[in-house]
Design a protein around this motif. Structure first.
Motif, PDB file in Angstrom:
ATOM      1  N   MET A   1       6.608  12.075 -14.583  1.00 51.32           N
ATOM      2  CA  MET A   1       7.146  12.918 -13.904  1.00 51.32           C
ATOM      3  C   MET A   1       6.058  13.600 -12.937  1.00 51.32           C
ATOM      4  SD  MET A   1      10.535  12.621 -14.283  1.00 51.32           S
ATOM      5  CE  MET A   1      11.363  14.061 -13.649  1.00 51.32           C
ATOM      6  N   LEU A   2       5.909  13.168 -11.749  1.00 50.12           N
ATOM      7  CA  LEU A   2       4.703  13.608 -10.812  1.00 50.12           C
ATOM      8  C   LEU A   2       5.024  14.604  -9.783  1.00 50.12           C
ATOM      9  CD1 LEU A   2       1.699  13.359 -10.846  1.00 50.12           C
ATOM     10  CD2 LEU A   2       2.034  11.568  -9.023  1.00 50.12           C
ATOM     11  N   LYS A   3       4.562  15.875  -9.579  1.00 55.97           N
ATOM     12  CA  LYS A   3       4.479  16.490  -8.456  1.00 55.97           C
ATOM     13  C   LYS A   3       3.479  16.082  -7.436  1.00 55.97           C
ATOM     14  CE  LYS A   3       5.962  20.599 -11.076  1.00 55.97           C
ATOM     15  NZ  LYS A   3       5.716  21.918 -11.541  1.00 55.97           N
ATOM     16  N   PRO A   4       3.823  15.185  -6.718  1.00 57.10           N
ATOM     17  CA  PRO A   4       2.664  14.765  -5.761  1.00 57.10           C
ATOM     18  C   PRO A   4       2.083  15.640  -4.657  1.00 57.10           C
ATOM     19  CG  PRO A   4       4.751  13.872  -4.979  1.00 57.10           C
ATOM     20  CD  PRO A   4       5.014  15.001  -6.037  1.00 57.10           C
ATOM     21  N   TYR A   5       0.642  15.666  -4.849  1.00 55.26           N
ATOM     22  CA  TYR A   5      -0.038  16.641  -3.818  1.00 55.26           C
ATOM     23  C   TYR A   5      -0.646  15.672  -2.822  1.00 55.26           C
ATOM     24  CZ  TYR A   5      -0.353  19.900  -7.705  1.00 55.26           C
ATOM     25  OH  TYR A   5       0.000  20.816  -8.604  1.00 55.26           O
ATOM     26  N   GLN A   6      -1.346  14.536  -2.933  1.00 52.02           N
ATOM     27  CA  GLN A   6      -2.082  13.620  -1.891  1.00 52.02           C
ATOM     28  C   GLN A   6      -1.993  12.221  -2.314  1.00 52.02           C
ATOM     29  OE1 GLN A   6      -5.880  15.874  -1.867  1.00 52.02           O
ATOM     30  NE2 GLN A   6      -5.560  16.065   0.204  1.00 52.02           N
ATOM     31  N   ILE A   7      -1.865  11.425  -1.173  1.00 48.59           N
ATOM     32  CA  ILE A   7      -2.265   9.855  -1.306  1.00 48.59           C
ATOM     33  C   ILE A   7      -3.812   9.962  -1.099  1.00 48.59           C
ATOM     34  CG2 ILE A   7      -1.938   7.650  -0.319  1.00 48.59           C
ATOM     35  CD1 ILE A   7       0.937   8.121   0.155  1.00 48.59           C
ATOM     36  N   LEU A   8      -4.451   9.216  -1.802  1.00 52.81           N
ATOM     37  CA  LEU A   8      -5.893   9.154  -1.431  1.00 52.81           C
ATOM     38  C   LEU A   8      -6.291   7.588  -1.183  1.00 52.81           C
ATOM     39  CD1 LEU A   8      -7.231  11.189  -4.771  1.00 52.81           C
ATOM     40  CD2 LEU A   8      -7.004  11.878  -2.341  1.00 52.81           C
ATOM     41  N   LEU A   9      -7.047   7.461  -0.309  1.00 53.06           N
ATOM     42  CA  LEU A   9      -7.537   5.910   0.214  1.00 53.06           C
ATOM     43  C   LEU A   9      -8.958   5.656  -0.310  1.00 53.06           C
ATOM     44  CD1 LEU A   9      -6.126   6.100   3.785  1.00 53.06           C
ATOM     45  CD2 LEU A   9      -4.924   5.505   1.531  1.00 53.06           C
TER      46      LEU A   9
ATOM     47  N   VAL B   1       5.960   8.584  -0.180  1.00 54.05           N
ATOM     48  CA  VAL B   1       5.558   9.333   0.983  1.00 54.05           C
ATOM     49  C   VAL B   1       7.025  10.106   1.293  1.00 54.05           C
ATOM     50  CG1 VAL B   1       5.702   8.966   3.691  1.00 54.05           C
ATOM     51  CG2 VAL B   1       4.221   7.487   2.371  1.00 54.05           C
ATOM     52  N   GLU B   2       8.228   9.628   0.921  1.00 51.23           N
ATOM     53  CA  GLU B   2       9.279  10.686   1.017  1.00 51.23           C
ATOM     54  C   GLU B   2       9.293  11.777   0.131  1.00 51.23           C
ATOM     55  OE1 GLU B   2      13.272   9.433  -0.943  1.00 51.23           O
ATOM     56  OE2 GLU B   2      13.772   9.143   1.115  1.00 51.23           O
ATOM     57  N   CYS B   3       8.702  11.610  -1.020  1.00 51.10           N
ATOM     58  CA  CYS B   3       8.643  12.832  -1.976  1.00 51.10           C
ATOM     59  C   CYS B   3       7.451  13.652  -1.505  1.00 51.10           C
ATOM     60  CB  CYS B   3       8.052  12.241  -3.328  1.00 51.10           C
ATOM     61  SG  CYS B   3       9.461  11.446  -4.135  1.00 51.10           S
TER      62      CYS B   3
ATOM     63  N   VAL C   1     -15.698  -5.269   9.801  1.00 52.30           N
ATOM     64  CA  VAL C   1     -15.784  -4.958   8.525  1.00 52.30           C
ATOM     65  C   VAL C   1     -15.953  -6.314   7.713  1.00 52.30           C
ATOM     66  CG1 VAL C   1     -14.472  -4.094   6.481  1.00 52.30           C
ATOM     67  CG2 VAL C   1     -14.114  -2.864   8.867  1.00 52.30           C
ATOM     68  N   PRO C   2     -17.058  -6.044   7.073  1.00 53.92           N
ATOM     69  CA  PRO C   2     -17.100  -7.417   5.932  1.00 53.92           C
ATOM     70  C   PRO C   2     -16.004  -7.717   5.306  1.00 53.92           C
ATOM     71  CG  PRO C   2     -18.628  -5.683   5.448  1.00 53.92           C
ATOM     72  CD  PRO C   2     -18.013  -5.122   6.360  1.00 53.92           C
ATOM     73  N   PRO C   3     -15.982  -9.176   4.865  1.00 57.67           N
ATOM     74  CA  PRO C   3     -14.705  -9.126   3.700  1.00 57.67           C
ATOM     75  C   PRO C   3     -14.771  -8.341   2.528  1.00 57.67           C
ATOM     76  CG  PRO C   3     -15.767 -11.139   4.698  1.00 57.67           C
ATOM     77  CD  PRO C   3     -16.631 -10.181   5.165  1.00 57.67           C
ATOM     78  N   LEU C   4     -13.603  -7.661   2.359  1.00 53.82           N
ATOM     79  CA  LEU C   4     -13.502  -6.880   1.278  1.00 53.82           C
ATOM     80  C   LEU C   4     -12.386  -7.193   0.389  1.00 53.82           C
ATOM     81  CD1 LEU C   4     -14.664  -3.517   2.680  1.00 53.82           C
ATOM     82  CD2 LEU C   4     -15.647  -5.007   1.219  1.00 53.82           C
ATOM     83  N   PRO C   5     -12.266  -6.867  -1.017  1.00 52.81           N
ATOM     84  CA  PRO C   5     -11.015  -7.050  -1.597  1.00 52.81           C
ATOM     85  C   PRO C   5      -9.725  -6.437  -0.843  1.00 52.81           C
ATOM     86  CG  PRO C   5     -12.804  -6.500  -3.031  1.00 52.81           C
ATOM     87  CD  PRO C   5     -13.327  -6.476  -1.788  1.00 52.81           C
ATOM     88  N   LYS C   6      -8.755  -6.943  -0.973  1.00 50.17           N
ATOM     89  CA  LYS C   6      -7.531  -6.063  -0.433  1.00 50.17           C
ATOM     90  C   LYS C   6      -6.441  -6.200  -1.648  1.00 50.17           C
ATOM     91  CE  LYS C   6      -8.182  -7.821   4.461  1.00 50.17           C
ATOM     92  NZ  LYS C   6      -7.219  -8.671   5.419  1.00 50.17           N
ATOM     93  N   VAL C   7      -5.778  -4.906  -1.545  1.00 50.21           N
ATOM     94  CA  VAL C   7      -4.594  -4.747  -2.324  1.00 50.21           C
ATOM     95  C   VAL C   7      -3.537  -4.483  -1.561  1.00 50.21           C
ATOM     96  CG1 VAL C   7      -3.735  -3.172  -4.262  1.00 50.21           C
ATOM     97  CG2 VAL C   7      -6.161  -3.757  -4.247  1.00 50.21           C
ATOM     98  N   VAL C   8      -2.402  -5.462  -1.859  1.00 54.75           N
ATOM     99  CA  VAL C   8      -1.098  -4.978  -0.986  1.00 54.75           C
ATOM    100  C   VAL C   8      -0.289  -4.293  -1.936  1.00 54.75           C
ATOM    101  CG1 VAL C   8       0.796  -6.327   0.002  1.00 54.75           C
ATOM    102  CG2 VAL C   8      -1.347  -7.343   0.023  1.00 54.75           C
ATOM    103  N   VAL C   9       0.200  -3.203  -1.145  1.00 50.75           N
ATOM    104  CA  VAL C   9       1.015  -2.060  -1.813  1.00 50.75           C
ATOM    105  C   VAL C   9       2.473  -2.527  -1.569  1.00 50.75           C
ATOM    106  CG1 VAL C   9       1.644   0.287  -1.774  1.00 50.75           C
ATOM    107  CG2 VAL C   9      -0.678  -0.311  -1.646  1.00 50.75           C
ATOM    108  N   ASN C  10       3.270  -2.371  -2.755  1.00 50.54           N
ATOM    109  CA  ASN C  10       4.580  -2.594  -2.566  1.00 50.54           C
ATOM    110  C   ASN C  10       5.174  -1.577  -1.554  1.00 50.54           C
ATOM    111  OD1 ASN C  10       7.491  -1.892  -3.204  1.00 50.54           O
ATOM    112  ND2 ASN C  10       7.116  -3.749  -4.529  1.00 50.54           N
ATOM    113  N   GLU C  11       6.045  -2.105  -0.626  1.00 51.67           N
ATOM    114  CA  GLU C  11       6.412  -1.120   0.580  1.00 51.67           C
ATOM    115  C   GLU C  11       7.515   0.134  -0.025  1.00 51.67           C
ATOM    116  OE1 GLU C  11       8.117  -1.202   5.129  1.00 51.67           O
ATOM    117  OE2 GLU C  11       7.447  -3.189   3.912  1.00 51.67           O
ATOM    118  N   ASP C  12       8.188  -0.742  -1.035  1.00 56.26           N
ATOM    119  CA  ASP C  12       9.171   0.369  -1.579  1.00 56.26           C
ATOM    120  C   ASP C  12       8.505   1.558  -2.343  1.00 56.26           C
ATOM    121  OD1 ASP C  12      11.074  -0.962  -0.611  1.00 56.26           O
ATOM    122  OD2 ASP C  12      11.590  -2.277  -2.657  1.00 56.26           O
ATOM    123  N   VAL C  13       7.458   1.106  -3.211  1.00 57.39           N
ATOM    124  CA  VAL C  13       6.613   2.297  -3.788  1.00 57.39           C
ATOM    125  C   VAL C  13       5.986   3.247  -2.758  1.00 57.39           C
ATOM    126  CG1 VAL C  13       4.656   2.685  -5.056  1.00 57.39           C
ATOM    127  CG2 VAL C  13       6.038   0.857  -5.838  1.00 57.39           C
ATOM    128  N   TRP C  14       5.619   2.570  -2.016  1.00 54.44           N
ATOM    129  CA  TRP C  14       5.051   3.434  -0.572  1.00 54.44           C
ATOM    130  C   TRP C  14       5.808   4.626  -0.215  1.00 54.44           C
ATOM    131  CZ3 TRP C  14       0.420   4.811   1.400  1.00 54.44           C
ATOM    132  CH2 TRP C  14       0.442   5.224   2.829  1.00 54.44           C
TER     133      TRP C  14
END
Length: 329
Positions: A176-184, A151-153, A134-147
């Motif tokens: 106040m969010l009812k989570p449906y999906q995580i999108l990548l 995922v728990e919810c 994969v060519p070099p692309l911007p990366k965003v580091v996600v806070n593990e606590d947020v993740w």
């Protein structure tokens, strides 16, 4: 450090599961004490591993009191042992394709499993893995606590409470969010769901960028997940990423010169159609989508080689954007 430790722990657990399976499969009736000594871990750890094999892999592990050890009551083959070296090679290539998510909990978990499988099949050091990259692309580091909270919810179907700074509004709002999906998408993470605070308290479906979510809390308030919860059904047939609007629109856009081949290289919408006008050196695409902002960015990315024809309000929006650009030159 926490992410690295979890990566190592996952790898060691998979290795233990494989050893435990082999021991039980051999018919020697191992007990938890013997397995703990063999794997240099505690007896409670082995007990958890056995429960994991039962619950996650469906292994029918029973204890024989007369033999004082475990056995398989029905024939069981460890899934990891039936994966071919070619399958592992393909999985390792998938890891290469996911490098834009490196540094995130998702990448750490997946790469840990793939690395273990690759090592077990001797694929880990294959030179072929370097041939797909994969060519070099911007990366965003996600806070593990947020993740972890999200995922728990998702697993529990519970409402997430959090503070948010949106793209267009710098003021912090409480959601106040009812989570449906995580999108990548392109190394970014979004969570899609029903925001109870949207539209002045009426509520509505919204997308939230994980890196802008703060002070997350699992409220433990459950909700019923709708049958049609998937984000893809909200895009009006468009394939322009993590963005949606309520109204589905039919577009007609002309492409010129180099952009003619560019637009034909991909499927941009489920109902797209192409029309070639060779005497005008033009390729026209028509399609439906409910993602006008992303469609506008797409058209603008082709500069003078793309021109929208319909709908009229979209054409005017495109013109206003170009006028605005001209003012800053």
């Amino acid at each position: 450090m926490a992410t690295e430790k979890r990566h190592i722990d996952s790898h060691l657990m998979l290795e233990r599961l494989s050893k435990i399976h082999a021991k039980i499969k051999s018919g020697c009736y191992p007990n938890t004490k013997q397995l703990a000594l063999d794997n240099e871990v505690s007896v409670p750890t082995i007990s958890r591993d056995i429960e994991f094999l039962r619950e996650r892999f469906g292994a029918d592990i029973q204890y024989d009191a007369s033999q004082r050890g475990y056995y398989y009551a029905t024939d069981f083959t460890m899934p990891l042992n039936v994966i071919s070296s070619n399958d592992v090679l393909m999985l390792s290539l998938v890891k290469q394709l996911m490098t834009q998510y490196e540094g995130s909990p998702l990448y750490t978990e997946i790469s840990s499993i793939i690395d273990f499988l690759a090592d077990s099949q001797g694929v880990g050091k294959s030179d072929f893995l370097k041939r797909v990259a994969v060519p070099p692309l911007p990366k965003v580091v996600v806070n593990e606590d947020v993740w972890n909270v999200i995922v728990e919810c998702l697993k529990e179907n519970t409402i997430i409470a959090f503070d948010y700074n949106g793209r267009w509004n710098t003021a912090t709002t409480h959601r106040m969010l009812k989570p449906y999906q995580i999108l990548l998408q392109d190394g970014l993470y979004f969570v899609f769901g029903f925001d109870e605070n949207a539209d002045g308290g009426k509520g509505g479906e919204r997308l939230f960028y994980l890196s802008r979510m703060k002070n997350l809390e699992n409220t433990k308030k459950t909700f019923e997940l709708p049958e049609d919860f998937e984000f893809a059904s909200r895009c009006g047939g468009g394939r322009f990423g993590a963005f949606k609007e309520a109204r589905k629109v039919r577009y007609e856009i002309d492409f010129y010169d180099d952009a003619r081949q560019f637009v034909k290289d991909c499927i941009w919408a489920d109902d797209q159609e192409f029309f070639e006008i060779e005497e005008e050196h033009t390729t026209t695409i028509t399609f439906s989508s409910s993602q006008s902002t992303k469609v506008l960015e797409w058209v603008l990315s082709q500069g003078v080689n793309a021109r929208p024809i319909a709908p009229a309000e979209f054409v005017e929006r495109w013109k206003n954007e170009i006028r605005g650009l001209a003012k800053v030159l």
